[in-house]
Design an enzyme around this catalytic site. Sequence first.
Site, PDB file in Angstrom:
ATOM      1  N   TRP A   1     -27.132 -40.621 -22.529  1.00 34.60           N
ATOM      2  CA  TRP A   1     -26.912 -41.751 -21.626  1.00 34.60           C
ATOM      3  C   TRP A   1     -25.449 -42.233 -21.661  1.00 34.60           C
ATOM      4  O   TRP A   1     -25.177 -43.423 -21.796  1.00 34.60           O
ATOM      5  CB  TRP A   1     -27.849 -42.902 -21.971  1.00 34.60           C
ATOM      6  CG  TRP A   1     -29.314 -42.634 -21.772  1.00 34.60           C
ATOM      7  CD1 TRP A   1     -29.960 -41.427 -21.793  1.00 34.60           C
ATOM      8  CD2 TRP A   1     -30.334 -43.615 -21.531  1.00 34.60           C
ATOM      9  NE1 TRP A   1     -31.303 -41.597 -21.604  1.00 34.60           N
ATOM     10  CE2 TRP A   1     -31.564 -42.929 -21.438  1.00 34.60           C
ATOM     11  CE3 TRP A   1     -30.320 -44.999 -21.421  1.00 34.60           C
ATOM     12  CZ2 TRP A   1     -32.780 -43.584 -21.210  1.00 34.60           C
ATOM     13  CZ3 TRP A   1     -31.522 -45.657 -21.205  1.00 34.60           C
ATOM     14  CH2 TRP A   1     -32.734 -44.961 -21.085  1.00 34.60           C
TER      15      TRP A   1
ATOM     16  N   TYR B   1     -31.578 -28.279 -16.855  1.00 33.04           N
ATOM     17  CA  TYR B   1     -30.447 -28.808 -17.605  1.00 33.04           C
ATOM     18  C   TYR B   1     -30.711 -28.739 -19.102  1.00 33.04           C
ATOM     19  O   TYR B   1     -29.898 -28.222 -19.880  1.00 33.04           O
ATOM     20  CB  TYR B   1     -30.168 -30.247 -17.171  1.00 33.04           C
ATOM     21  CG  TYR B   1     -29.172 -30.973 -18.050  1.00 33.04           C
ATOM     22  CD1 TYR B   1     -27.841 -30.557 -18.109  1.00 33.04           C
ATOM     23  CD2 TYR B   1     -29.563 -32.065 -18.829  1.00 33.04           C
ATOM     24  CE1 TYR B   1     -26.933 -31.219 -18.927  1.00 33.04           C
ATOM     25  CE2 TYR B   1     -28.664 -32.725 -19.637  1.00 33.04           C
ATOM     26  CZ  TYR B   1     -27.343 -32.293 -19.687  1.00 33.04           C
ATOM     27  OH  TYR B   1     -26.447 -32.949 -20.507  1.00 33.04           O
TER      28      TYR B   1
ATOM     29  N   LYS C   1     -28.824 -26.279 -21.825  1.00 30.70           N
ATOM     30  CA  LYS C   1     -28.056 -26.870 -22.929  1.00 30.70           C
ATOM     31  C   LYS C   1     -28.583 -26.387 -24.281  1.00 30.70           C
ATOM     32  O   LYS C   1     -27.808 -26.125 -25.210  1.00 30.70           O
ATOM     33  CB  LYS C   1     -28.097 -28.395 -22.849  1.00 30.70           C
ATOM     34  CG  LYS C   1     -27.274 -28.988 -21.714  1.00 30.70           C
ATOM     35  CD  LYS C   1     -25.776 -28.713 -21.870  1.00 30.70           C
ATOM     36  CE  LYS C   1     -25.157 -29.486 -22.996  1.00 30.70           C
ATOM     37  NZ  LYS C   1     -23.700 -29.237 -23.118  1.00 30.70           N
TER      38      LYS C   1
ATOM     39  N   THR D   1     -27.093 -32.549 -25.860  1.00 33.31           N
ATOM     40  CA  THR D   1     -27.795 -33.629 -25.174  1.00 33.31           C
ATOM     41  C   THR D   1     -29.180 -33.922 -25.742  1.00 33.31           C
ATOM     42  O   THR D   1     -29.826 -33.044 -26.343  1.00 33.31           O
ATOM     43  CB  THR D   1     -27.955 -33.259 -23.680  1.00 33.31           C
ATOM     44  OG1 THR D   1     -28.744 -34.245 -23.006  1.00 33.31           O
ATOM     45  CG2 THR D   1     -28.652 -31.922 -23.511  1.00 33.31           C
ATOM     46  N   ASP D   2     -29.653 -35.138 -25.507  1.00 32.52           N
ATOM     47  CA  ASP D   2     -31.021 -35.523 -25.848  1.00 32.52           C
ATOM     48  C   ASP D   2     -32.052 -34.791 -24.995  1.00 32.52           C
ATOM     49  O   ASP D   2     -33.239 -34.749 -25.345  1.00 32.52           O
ATOM     50  CB  ASP D   2     -31.199 -37.034 -25.688  1.00 32.52           C
ATOM     51  CG  ASP D   2     -30.930 -37.523 -24.268  1.00 32.52           C
ATOM     52  OD1 ASP D   2     -30.014 -36.983 -23.611  1.00 32.52           O
ATOM     53  OD2 ASP D   2     -31.609 -38.467 -23.817  1.00 32.52           O
TER      54      ASP D   2
ATOM     55  N   TYR E   1     -22.471 -28.489 -17.087  1.00 31.63           N
ATOM     56  CA  TYR E   1     -23.098 -28.782 -15.800  1.00 31.63           C
ATOM     57  C   TYR E   1     -24.098 -29.899 -16.081  1.00 31.63           C
ATOM     58  O   TYR E   1     -25.127 -29.676 -16.709  1.00 31.63           O
ATOM     59  CB  TYR E   1     -23.795 -27.534 -15.271  1.00 31.63           C
ATOM     60  CG  TYR E   1     -24.403 -27.684 -13.889  1.00 31.63           C
ATOM     61  CD1 TYR E   1     -23.862 -27.005 -12.804  1.00 31.63           C
ATOM     62  CD2 TYR E   1     -25.523 -28.490 -13.662  1.00 31.63           C
ATOM     63  CE1 TYR E   1     -24.431 -27.124 -11.532  1.00 31.63           C
ATOM     64  CE2 TYR E   1     -26.071 -28.622 -12.408  1.00 31.63           C
ATOM     65  CZ  TYR E   1     -25.530 -27.936 -11.346  1.00 31.63           C
ATOM     66  OH  TYR E   1     -26.081 -28.059 -10.089  1.00 31.63           O
ATOM     67  N   THR E   2     -23.787 -31.113 -15.630  1.00 26.70           N
ATOM     68  CA  THR E   2     -24.587 -32.284 -15.994  1.00 26.70           C
ATOM     69  C   THR E   2     -25.369 -32.895 -14.831  1.00 26.70           C
ATOM     70  O   THR E   2     -26.001 -33.936 -15.005  1.00 26.70           O
ATOM     71  CB  THR E   2     -23.680 -33.377 -16.599  1.00 26.70           C
ATOM     72  OG1 THR E   2     -22.671 -33.725 -15.651  1.00 26.70           O
ATOM     73  CG2 THR E   2     -23.037 -32.894 -17.887  1.00 26.70           C
TER      74      THR E   2
END
Length: 294
Positions: free
Chosen positions: A155, A130, A134, A106-107, A66-67
């Site tokens: 990104w 988010y 994650k 993710t970052d 889920y982004t």
Amino acid sequence: MSPPADLTALITGADGQLGDALRATVPGGWRVLAYGSRALDVADEAATQAAIQRERPDLVINTAAYTAVDAAEAEPERAAAINERGAANVAAAAAEAHARFLHISTDFVFDGRQGRPYTPDDATNPLSVYGRTKLAGEREVIRISPEALIVRTAWVYSAHRRNFVLSMLKLMHERDAIRVVSDQIGTPTWARSLADAIWSMADIPGMRGVHHWTDAGVASWYDFAVAIQEEALAVRLLERDVRVLPITTADYPTAATRPAFSVLDKTATWAAIGQAPRHWRVNLRHMLEGLRHG
């Protein structure tokens, strides 16, 4: 070194940007089973178990996520269902099938306050739903499958789906000026570059733990937008200049808080796979050239 012939990789979330790129870059010796989000909802534990048990792959690559960073603030349960419990479901099913497991993160697990590139061992402190979901997914993966490989990236963009590059191109066609945040720093990453790196990691059987991968270099979103315009003009995707105006995060409030500096340190990953990424601007040019001739 190429893997032996007839290894099978099952990709979850295969209808996203990275899933597209992984399917487009499959190296010799691999066969891909692509499961998009409609074909397989990783939040459904039984369906995930059934699919992976049925296919019995050698490798499972979990790109499902889920982004929608801002929407997640209003839908924390749905974000957790996919990013945390979904990751756990895929990890457990892969372990049951004796498949190697590679998970994408993710970052946004970092708070951006450190002021230098983040190594995989640096302390995490996500600022958004988010990022928190994650990170929770990472922890579930490690708990269930200590031998798993987790790849954090940032990104990501491509010539397909929804992403910053395509959004900027659309706005540059439609408007005379656009405003872009200049005080959030990271690294643009072409999905094709990330996919190539993932396949290189898949070719190293003992690779495990948390690794970072993005393209090389750093940029603000404003820098990225300026480069998109310059490169798009060079390949004739755009026919005129528009003004790109820098603004601050405070000028552009969003539901989710984003890290101000989320550059990832890739040194260990470069050494592990024996390759370094190209600068993000070089890859942006390649992507836009492909889009122009595509």
